[in-house]
Design a protein around this motif. Structure first.
Motif, mmCIF file in Angstrom:
data_model
loop_
_atom_site.group_PDB
_atom_site.id
_atom_site.type_symbol
_atom_site.label_atom_id
_atom_site.label_comp_id
_atom_site.label_asym_id
_atom_site.label_seq_id
_atom_site.Cartn_x
_atom_site.Cartn_y
_atom_site.Cartn_z
ATOM 1 N N MET A 145 8.929 14.409 -5.264
ATOM 2 C CA MET A 145 9.726 13.171 -5.170
ATOM 3 C C MET A 145 9.004 11.869 -5.480
ATOM 4 O O MET A 145 9.725 10.891 -5.469
ATOM 5 C CB MET A 145 10.355 13.063 -3.838
ATOM 6 C CG MET A 145 11.479 14.011 -3.569
ATOM 7 S SD MET A 145 12.694 14.288 -5.038
ATOM 8 C CE MET A 145 13.549 12.676 -4.651
ATOM 9 N N LEU A 146 7.611 11.986 -5.859
ATOM 10 C CA LEU A 146 6.807 11.083 -6.253
ATOM 11 C C LEU A 146 7.179 10.579 -7.712
ATOM 12 O O LEU A 146 7.399 11.345 -8.442
ATOM 13 C CB LEU A 146 5.346 11.268 -5.988
ATOM 14 C CG LEU A 146 4.965 11.424 -4.645
ATOM 15 C CD1 LEU A 146 3.326 11.913 -4.579
ATOM 16 C CD2 LEU A 146 5.180 10.088 -3.757
ATOM 17 N N LEU A 147 7.354 9.155 -7.912
ATOM 18 C CA LEU A 147 7.319 8.823 -9.329
ATOM 19 C C LEU A 147 5.998 8.896 -9.986
ATOM 20 O O LEU A 147 5.047 8.644 -9.242
ATOM 21 C CB LEU A 147 7.688 7.504 -9.418
ATOM 22 C CG LEU A 147 9.281 7.183 -9.274
ATOM 23 C CD1 LEU A 147 9.601 5.515 -8.771
ATOM 24 C CD2 LEU A 147 10.286 7.557 -10.259
ATOM 25 N N ASN A 205 0.977 -1.083 0.027
ATOM 26 C CA ASN A 205 -0.005 0.127 0.078
ATOM 27 C C ASN A 205 1.002 1.243 0.146
ATOM 28 O O ASN A 205 0.633 2.294 -0.823
ATOM 29 C CB ASN A 205 -0.924 0.008 1.298
ATOM 30 C CG ASN A 205 -1.790 1.293 1.223
ATOM 31 O OD1 ASN A 205 -2.640 1.306 0.362
ATOM 32 N ND2 ASN A 205 -1.748 1.968 2.369
ATOM 33 N N GLN A 206 1.833 1.185 0.851
ATOM 34 C CA GLN A 206 2.807 2.363 1.020
ATOM 35 C C GLN A 206 3.535 2.437 -0.363
ATOM 36 O O GLN A 206 3.800 3.781 -0.712
ATOM 37 C CB GLN A 206 3.930 2.366 2.069
ATOM 38 C CG GLN A 206 4.370 3.606 2.658
ATOM 39 C CD GLN A 206 3.163 4.608 2.866
ATOM 40 O OE1 GLN A 206 2.269 4.264 3.720
ATOM 41 N NE2 GLN A 206 3.387 5.885 2.523
ATOM 42 N N ILE A 224 3.564 6.190 -5.934
ATOM 43 C CA ILE A 224 3.504 6.465 -7.468
ATOM 44 C C ILE A 224 2.313 7.543 -7.702
ATOM 45 O O ILE A 224 1.105 7.225 -7.282
ATOM 46 C CB ILE A 224 3.204 5.033 -8.272
ATOM 47 C CG1 ILE A 224 4.464 4.238 -7.873
ATOM 48 C CG2 ILE A 224 3.079 5.288 -9.710
ATOM 49 C CD1 ILE A 224 4.064 2.802 -8.356
ATOM 50 N N LYS A 225 2.548 8.666 -8.156
ATOM 51 C CA LYS A 225 1.594 9.848 -8.292
ATOM 52 C C LYS A 225 0.324 9.164 -9.122
ATOM 53 O O LYS A 225 0.497 8.802 -10.341
ATOM 54 C CB LYS A 225 2.128 10.973 -8.938
ATOM 55 C CG LYS A 225 1.468 12.143 -8.600
ATOM 56 C CD LYS A 225 2.037 13.544 -9.374
ATOM 57 C CE LYS A 225 3.433 13.634 -8.833
ATOM 58 N NZ LYS A 225 4.070 14.987 -9.487
ATOM 59 N N ASN A 226 -0.962 9.623 -8.855
ATOM 60 C CA ASN A 226 -2.014 8.927 -9.360
ATOM 61 C C ASN A 226 -2.214 7.438 -9.772
ATOM 62 O O ASN A 226 -3.315 7.105 -10.421
ATOM 63 C CB ASN A 226 -2.070 9.675 -10.705
ATOM 64 C CG ASN A 226 -1.992 11.331 -10.517
ATOM 65 O OD1 ASN A 226 -2.699 11.723 -9.652
ATOM 66 N ND2 ASN A 226 -1.330 12.134 -11.365
ATOM 67 N N LEU A 241 7.119 5.811 -14.944
ATOM 68 C CA LEU A 241 7.176 4.044 -14.970
ATOM 69 C C LEU A 241 7.181 3.570 -16.513
ATOM 70 O O LEU A 241 7.864 2.541 -16.694
ATOM 71 C CB LEU A 241 5.929 3.726 -14.274
ATOM 72 C CG LEU A 241 5.807 3.962 -12.728
ATOM 73 C CD1 LEU A 241 4.637 3.046 -12.030
ATOM 74 C CD2 LEU A 241 6.939 3.552 -12.128
ATOM 75 N N SER A 242 6.492 4.203 -17.190
ATOM 76 C CA SER A 242 6.518 3.931 -18.885
ATOM 77 C C SER A 242 7.902 4.031 -19.459
ATOM 78 O O SER A 242 8.321 3.134 -20.080
ATOM 79 C CB SER A 242 5.663 4.619 -19.706
ATOM 80 O OG SER A 242 4.320 4.317 -19.001
#
Length: 429
Positions: A204-206, A57-58, A63-65, A211-212
């Motif tokens: 700082m969030l991916l 969960n964390q 990961i944004k959105n 990710l792509s």
């Protein structure tokens, strides 16, 4: 334009952040991130209360959105709870159409706890979602946005039950056994820690685009023949020891290895990356430690001989035994022949001279090995980003140091023999 270095900084920050709260989970966190980056699925085995659910969960919150669907399966769980209820409007049109909004087929991260407890209709639908990333809704094929499916369980079903579940089990490319915290200091930190880690700065969030990029760019990496040979050697080991690993699993494993190279800032897969392969091979928990040790031995031998290949010396499995036998027989002969060399028969003289020549030859080889290993240790500072690779790097360094100590010991023994036999031969003259 998003740069690779910016992404790598976020990955390091994500790992550090998760490790600051989830103690003794360095390898699990690295493998979890590799699972997401390579668009694979992961199974976590562990007793209740070892933070399986909370960690997934964390990580998803980093990961944004990214949307996450979590559910605890029981034998009473219905497909509606996982895939959505039937649309009454569509049912009037004689269509069996599910409203999938915010259910498993509509999210980026899925987490199914006690995954083996579901009934066959649920598990069969999970197969296509986990592997093909599609969901059949009535007669419509829906491409699901799922990046990774995480499954967890407190136990592995028995062999008879597992036969029916093998297809689903094989969809989990990476598997990990989570255990309670062992170190007293970490346990104390756990008792004093808060319920949740501090929030992370949005910058700082991916995000999903990053990710792509990680996946697309990493899959352009092509393993060289040396790495392919190593993977094949591990595959042969699996077959010889009755550890079944499907071709699909090996194919997905290479995808993970490509990502592992990329997120460590490299454009090629190296032997060090393959140290995570035991987490993709084991099926039964009781086999894991043996598989891990055996695969590590294969890789250590390869790395060690790759180092020595620079000086055109190869150390086979029988090398140490040969040295032990040489030292033992030379010592025995020396003790038998010493101080009476001039009275030896020609054959005895010949034996002692042959052994002396062998000692000189192998003393030269070992001296070169020692010099080369000492130089290699000083220069062996590969930069690694993922913590699991840093841990592997430390392990390899330790092994090289142990090998060095072993050869220094042989060198000292051969030095002593060389001096004694040389002195005896001179006395005979």
């Amino acid at each position: 334009m998003i740069k690779q270095n910016d992404i790598l900084k976020k990955i390091v920050h994500t790992e550090d952040y998760l490790n600051s709260f989830f103690l003794e989970r360095e390898t699990l966190i690295s493998l979890l991130l590799l699972t997401i980056f390579s668009k694979q699925n992961m199974f976590i085995l562990g007793k209740p209360g070892v933070a399986k659910t909370e960690l997934v969960n964390q990580a998803s919150l980093m990961i944004k959105n990214a949307r996450i669907f979590r559910y605890l399966l029981t034998k009473y769980t219905t497909p509606e709870e996982i895939f959505g209820s039937i649309s009454l409007g569509k049912l009037k049109e004689d269509r069996f159409y599910r409203k999938i909004d915010n259910k498993l087929a509509d999210v980026e991260i899925g987490f199914i706890d006690e995954i083996f407890k579901g009934n066959s209709s649920i598990l069969n639908s999970l197969l296509m979602i986990a592997n093909e990333k599609i969901f059949i809704n009535d007669n419509e094929v829906v491409n699901v946005p799922l990046i990774s499916l995480f499954g967890a369980s407190n136990e592995i079903p028995d062999d008879e039950e597992m036969e029916e579940l093998q297809a689903l089990y094989d969809r989990f490319t990476i598997k990990y056994i989570a255990e309670p915290i062992k170190d007293f200091r970490n346990f104390s930190r756990l008792l004093l820690s808060g319920d949740k880690p501090a929030p992370v700065a949005d910058s700082m969030l991916l995000d999903l685009d990053e990710l792509s990029i990680i996946y697309d760019e990493s899959q352009n990496i092509t393993p060289d023949q040396d790495i392919l040979n190593l993977i094949y050697k591990i595959r042969e080991y699996c077959y010889e020891n009755n550890h079944y690993v499907s071709d699909r699993k090996f194919r997905n494993t290479v995808k993970v290895l490509k990502v592992c190279a990329y997120v460590n800032g490299r454009s090629s897969i190296i032997a060090e990356d393959l140290f995570i392969m035991p987490y993709m091979i084991w099926e039964k928990p009781e086999d894991f430690l043996t598989i891990k040790q055996d695969v590590q031995n294969i890789l250590f031998d390869h790395i060690f001989n790759s180092i020595l290949s620079k000086i055109s010396i190869r150390v086979s499995d029988s090398f140490a035994k040969f040295l032990d036998d040489l030292i033992l027989s030379s010592n025995n002969n020396y003790n038998e022949y010493t101080k009476c060399y001039s009275y030896l028969k020609p054959k005895q003289k010949e034996d002692l001279i042959i052994q002396y020549q062998l000692i000189r030859e192998y003393l030269y080889k070992i001296s070169r090995i020692v010099e080369h290993l000492e130089a290699e240790i000083l220069s062996y500072e590969a930069k690694q980003y993922l913590r699991v690779n840093r841990l592997i790097h430390q392990q390899i360094n330790l092994t090289i140091n142990n090998k060095l100590a072993e050869f220094v010991s042989y060198k000292n023994k051969l030095d002593g023999l060389n001096e004694k036999i040389q002195s005896t031969l001179h006395e005979g003259d």
